[in-house]
Design a protein around this motif. Structure first.
Motif, PDB file in Angstrom:
ATOM      1  N   SER A 140      -8.815   2.577 -39.380  1.00 32.82           N
ATOM      2  CA  SER A 140      -7.350   2.341 -37.959  1.00 32.82           C
ATOM      3  C   SER A 140      -7.357   3.111 -38.098  1.00 32.82           C
ATOM      4  CB  SER A 140      -6.867   1.000 -38.849  1.00 32.82           C
ATOM      5  OG  SER A 140      -7.909  -0.052 -38.291  1.00 32.82           O
ATOM      6  N   ALA A 141      -6.437   3.976 -39.123  1.00 38.48           N
ATOM      7  CA  ALA A 141      -5.684   5.372 -39.239  1.00 38.48           C
ATOM      8  C   ALA A 141      -6.536   6.432 -38.623  1.00 38.48           C
ATOM      9  CB  ALA A 141      -5.421   5.539 -40.340  1.00 38.48           C
ATOM     10  N   GLY A 142      -7.930   6.280 -39.164  1.00 36.05           N
ATOM     11  CA  GLY A 142      -8.749   7.403 -38.327  1.00 36.05           C
ATOM     12  C   GLY A 142      -9.351   6.933 -36.730  1.00 36.05           C
ATOM     13  N   ALA A 143      -8.839   6.335 -36.790  1.00 33.33           N
ATOM     14  CA  ALA A 143      -9.115   5.836 -34.728  1.00 33.33           C
ATOM     15  C   ALA A 143      -7.948   6.305 -34.161  1.00 33.33           C
ATOM     16  CB  ALA A 143      -9.678   4.792 -34.481  1.00 33.33           C
ATOM     17  N   ALA A 144      -6.872   5.291 -34.954  1.00 32.98           N
ATOM     18  CA  ALA A 144      -5.953   6.338 -34.107  1.00 32.98           C
ATOM     19  C   ALA A 144      -5.232   7.698 -34.197  1.00 32.98           C
ATOM     20  CB  ALA A 144      -4.610   5.268 -35.235  1.00 32.98           C
ATOM     21  N   GLY A 145      -5.678   8.220 -36.010  1.00 37.86           N
ATOM     22  CA  GLY A 145      -5.099   9.551 -35.294  1.00 37.86           C
ATOM     23  C   GLY A 145      -6.602  10.457 -34.487  1.00 37.86           C
ATOM     24  N   ILE A 146      -7.308   9.789 -33.964  1.00 36.33           N
ATOM     25  CA  ILE A 146      -8.485  10.859 -33.262  1.00 36.33           C
ATOM     26  C   ILE A 146      -8.193  10.761 -31.793  1.00 36.33           C
ATOM     27  CG2 ILE A 146     -10.904  10.803 -32.501  1.00 36.33           C
ATOM     28  CD1 ILE A 146     -11.575  10.365 -35.749  1.00 36.33           C
ATOM     29  N   SER A 147      -7.476   9.258 -30.999  1.00 39.61           N
ATOM     30  CA  SER A 147      -7.156   9.218 -29.842  1.00 39.61           C
ATOM     31  C   SER A 147      -5.936   9.987 -29.409  1.00 39.61           C
ATOM     32  CB  SER A 147      -7.030   7.856 -30.304  1.00 39.61           C
ATOM     33  OG  SER A 147      -7.873   6.581 -29.962  1.00 39.61           O
ATOM     34  N   PHE A 148      -5.314  10.023 -31.018  1.00 36.56           N
ATOM     35  CA  PHE A 148      -3.987  11.124 -30.626  1.00 36.56           C
ATOM     36  C   PHE A 148      -4.246  12.108 -30.066  1.00 36.56           C
ATOM     37  CE2 PHE A 148      -0.253  13.271 -31.474  1.00 36.56           C
ATOM     38  CZ  PHE A 148       0.362  12.526 -30.834  1.00 36.56           C
ATOM     39  N   VAL A 149      -4.870  12.325 -30.281  1.00 32.02           N
ATOM     40  CA  VAL A 149      -5.292  14.414 -30.570  1.00 32.02           C
ATOM     41  C   VAL A 149      -6.174  13.988 -29.633  1.00 32.02           C
ATOM     42  CG1 VAL A 149      -7.141  16.198 -31.892  1.00 32.02           C
ATOM     43  CG2 VAL A 149      -5.690  14.673 -33.145  1.00 32.02           C
ATOM     44  N   VAL A 150      -6.892  13.468 -29.591  1.00 30.19           N
ATOM     45  CA  VAL A 150      -8.250  13.432 -27.999  1.00 30.19           C
ATOM     46  C   VAL A 150      -7.052  13.198 -26.869  1.00 30.19           C
ATOM     47  CG1 VAL A 150      -9.864  14.621 -29.195  1.00 30.19           C
ATOM     48  CG2 VAL A 150      -9.530  11.966 -27.963  1.00 30.19           C
ATOM     49  N   GLN A 151      -6.526  12.554 -26.682  1.00 33.82           N
ATOM     50  CA  GLN A 151      -6.139  11.888 -25.649  1.00 33.82           C
ATOM     51  C   GLN A 151      -5.842  12.780 -23.954  1.00 33.82           C
ATOM     52  OE1 GLN A 151      -2.618  12.257 -23.975  1.00 33.82           O
ATOM     53  NE2 GLN A 151      -3.245  10.248 -22.580  1.00 33.82           N
ATOM     54  N   ALA A 197     -11.920  -0.682 -22.980  1.00 29.99           N
ATOM     55  CA  ALA A 197     -10.994  -0.297 -21.393  1.00 29.99           C
ATOM     56  C   ALA A 197      -9.610  -0.895 -21.505  1.00 29.99           C
ATOM     57  CB  ALA A 197     -12.488  -1.443 -21.365  1.00 29.99           C
ATOM     58  N   LEU A 198      -9.517  -1.430 -22.238  1.00 28.03           N
ATOM     59  CA  LEU A 198      -7.949  -0.998 -22.236  1.00 28.03           C
ATOM     60  C   LEU A 198      -7.879   0.562 -22.170  1.00 28.03           C
ATOM     61  CD1 LEU A 198      -5.285  -2.630 -22.667  1.00 28.03           C
ATOM     62  CD2 LEU A 198      -5.306  -2.770 -24.834  1.00 28.03           C
ATOM     63  N   ARG A 199      -7.792   0.859 -23.781  1.00 27.83           N
ATOM     64  CA  ARG A 199      -7.196   2.315 -23.866  1.00 27.83           C
ATOM     65  C   ARG A 199      -7.583   3.240 -22.383  1.00 27.83           C
ATOM     66  NH1 ARG A 199     -10.434   1.280 -28.207  1.00 27.83           N
ATOM     67  NH2 ARG A 199     -11.721   2.994 -27.694  1.00 27.83           N
ATOM     68  N   LEU A 200      -8.560   3.106 -21.723  1.00 28.43           N
ATOM     69  CA  LEU A 200      -9.651   4.044 -20.429  1.00 28.43           C
ATOM     70  C   LEU A 200      -8.103   3.396 -19.849  1.00 28.43           C
ATOM     71  CD1 LEU A 200     -11.401   5.802 -19.784  1.00 28.43           C
ATOM     72  CD2 LEU A 200     -12.561   3.874 -18.777  1.00 28.43           C
ATOM     73  N   MET A 201      -7.908   2.499 -19.633  1.00 27.49           N
ATOM     74  CA  MET A 201      -6.464   2.192 -18.417  1.00 27.49           C
ATOM     75  C   MET A 201      -6.312   2.407 -18.718  1.00 27.49           C
ATOM     76  SD  MET A 201      -7.677  -2.206 -17.735  1.00 27.49           S
ATOM     77  CE  MET A 201      -6.510  -2.397 -18.292  1.00 27.49           C
ATOM     78  N   LEU A 202      -5.183   2.840 -20.068  1.00 24.75           N
ATOM     79  CA  LEU A 202      -3.978   2.835 -20.693  1.00 24.75           C
ATOM     80  C   LEU A 202      -3.763   4.264 -20.150  1.00 24.75           C
ATOM     81  CD1 LEU A 202      -3.079   0.344 -23.298  1.00 24.75           C
ATOM     82  CD2 LEU A 202      -1.912   0.938 -20.843  1.00 24.75           C
ATOM     83  N   GLY A 203      -5.239   5.364 -20.761  1.00 28.55           N
ATOM     84  CA  GLY A 203      -4.857   6.708 -20.681  1.00 28.55           C
ATOM     85  C   GLY A 203      -4.974   6.929 -19.170  1.00 28.55           C
ATOM     86  N   LEU A 204      -5.434   6.341 -18.474  1.00 31.72           N
ATOM     87  CA  LEU A 204      -5.585   6.657 -17.118  1.00 31.72           C
ATOM     88  C   LEU A 204      -4.549   6.770 -16.554  1.00 31.72           C
ATOM     89  CD1 LEU A 204      -9.243   5.517 -15.894  1.00 31.72           C
ATOM     90  CD2 LEU A 204      -8.373   7.881 -16.076  1.00 31.72           C
ATOM     91  N   THR A 205      -3.254   5.561 -16.249  1.00 33.93           N
ATOM     92  CA  THR A 205      -1.761   5.433 -16.188  1.00 33.93           C
ATOM     93  C   THR A 205      -0.907   6.039 -16.881  1.00 33.93           C
ATOM     94  OG1 THR A 205      -2.290   3.693 -17.291  1.00 33.93           O
ATOM     95  CG2 THR A 205      -2.488   3.122 -14.713  1.00 33.93           C
ATOM     96  N   LEU A 206      -1.021   5.188 -17.892  1.00 27.92           N
ATOM     97  CA  LEU A 206      -0.012   5.963 -19.096  1.00 27.92           C
ATOM     98  C   LEU A 206      -0.004   7.695 -19.763  1.00 27.92           C
ATOM     99  CD1 LEU A 206       1.285   2.841 -21.087  1.00 27.92           C
ATOM    100  CD2 LEU A 206       2.715   4.443 -19.750  1.00 27.92           C
ATOM    101  N   GLY A 207      -1.102   8.121 -19.970  1.00 25.99           N
ATOM    102  CA  GLY A 207      -1.397   9.145 -19.983  1.00 25.99           C
ATOM    103  C   GLY A 207      -1.103  10.194 -19.168  1.00 25.99           C
ATOM    104  N   LEU A 208      -0.853  10.249 -18.395  1.00 27.73           N
ATOM    105  CA  LEU A 208      -0.288  11.242 -16.902  1.00 27.73           C
ATOM    106  C   LEU A 208       1.339  11.732 -17.637  1.00 27.73           C
ATOM    107  CD1 LEU A 208      -0.702   9.701 -13.607  1.00 27.73           C
ATOM    108  CD2 LEU A 208      -2.406  11.464 -15.228  1.00 27.73           C
ATOM    109  N   ILE A 209       1.818  11.003 -18.582  1.00 21.01           N
ATOM    110  CA  ILE A 209       2.575  11.162 -19.325  1.00 21.01           C
ATOM    111  C   ILE A 209       2.650  11.839 -20.647  1.00 21.01           C
ATOM    112  CG2 ILE A 209       4.949   9.764 -20.332  1.00 21.01           C
ATOM    113  CD1 ILE A 209       5.212   7.668 -18.341  1.00 21.01           C
ATOM    114  N   PRO A 210       3.212  13.156 -20.749  1.00 24.77           N
ATOM    115  CA  PRO A 210       2.504  13.496 -22.197  1.00 24.77           C
ATOM    116  C   PRO A 210       2.061  12.521 -23.472  1.00 24.77           C
ATOM    117  CG  PRO A 210       3.627  14.936 -20.543  1.00 24.77           C
ATOM    118  CD  PRO A 210       3.966  13.655 -20.527  1.00 24.77           C
TER     119      PRO A 210
END
Length: 137
Positions: free
Chosen positions: A13-24, A70-83
């Motif tokens: 879980s920590a690895g997934a979170a770290g990778i998601s943070f970096v490649v966002q 799908a949840l991460r993708l939706m949030l990434g396309l909306t909140l992803g615009l805020i650095p």
């Protein structure tokens, strides 16, 4: 959840979170890393127990993994615009969905004949509502 399964779940879980943070900054790119990590988690927990998951449980595992994607993708396309908000949200959802997956697989392995149903949106809403009503009392 036994200690080994808990440690495996927390580490992945920590690895997934770290990778998601970096490649966002590249929306959807975290899926290339998080989805395989989540399948690795499910396979690792079943191997650790030495018992296979039923077809019904694997169906739920697929739903949890792809629903989280799908949840991460939706949030990434909306909140992803805020650095920073996009990166933090992406990391949190990767962590939470991977944690939930680990707990689900563990429960499914406890009862292989009748795996528990996966968490529904209504379950999430009920849990959030109960938190607020409990604090209001």
């Amino acid at each position: 959840m036994k200690l080994g399964a808990r440690l495996t779940t927390h580490a992945l879980s920590a690895g997934a979170a770290g990778i998601s943070f970096v490649v966002q900054p590249l929306p959807g790119s975290d899926q290339l890393f998080v989805i395989p990590i989540q399948y690795l988690l499910a396979a690792s927990l079943t191997k650790e127990r030495g018992a296979p998951l039923s077809k019904e449980a694997w169906s739920q595992v697929h739903q949890i993994i792809w629903g989280g994607g799908a949840l991460r993708l939706m949030l990434g396309l909306t909140l992803g615009l805020i650095p920073l908000a996009g990166a933090v949200t992406n990391a949190i959802t990767a962590f939470v969905t991977t944690q939930y997956l680990g707990h689900y697989v563990d429960r499914a392995l406890d009862s292989p004949d009748k795996p528990p149903p996966a968490l529904s949106i209504q379950d999430v809403l009920d849990a959030i509502t109960s938190l607020f009503t409990a604090r209001a009392r």
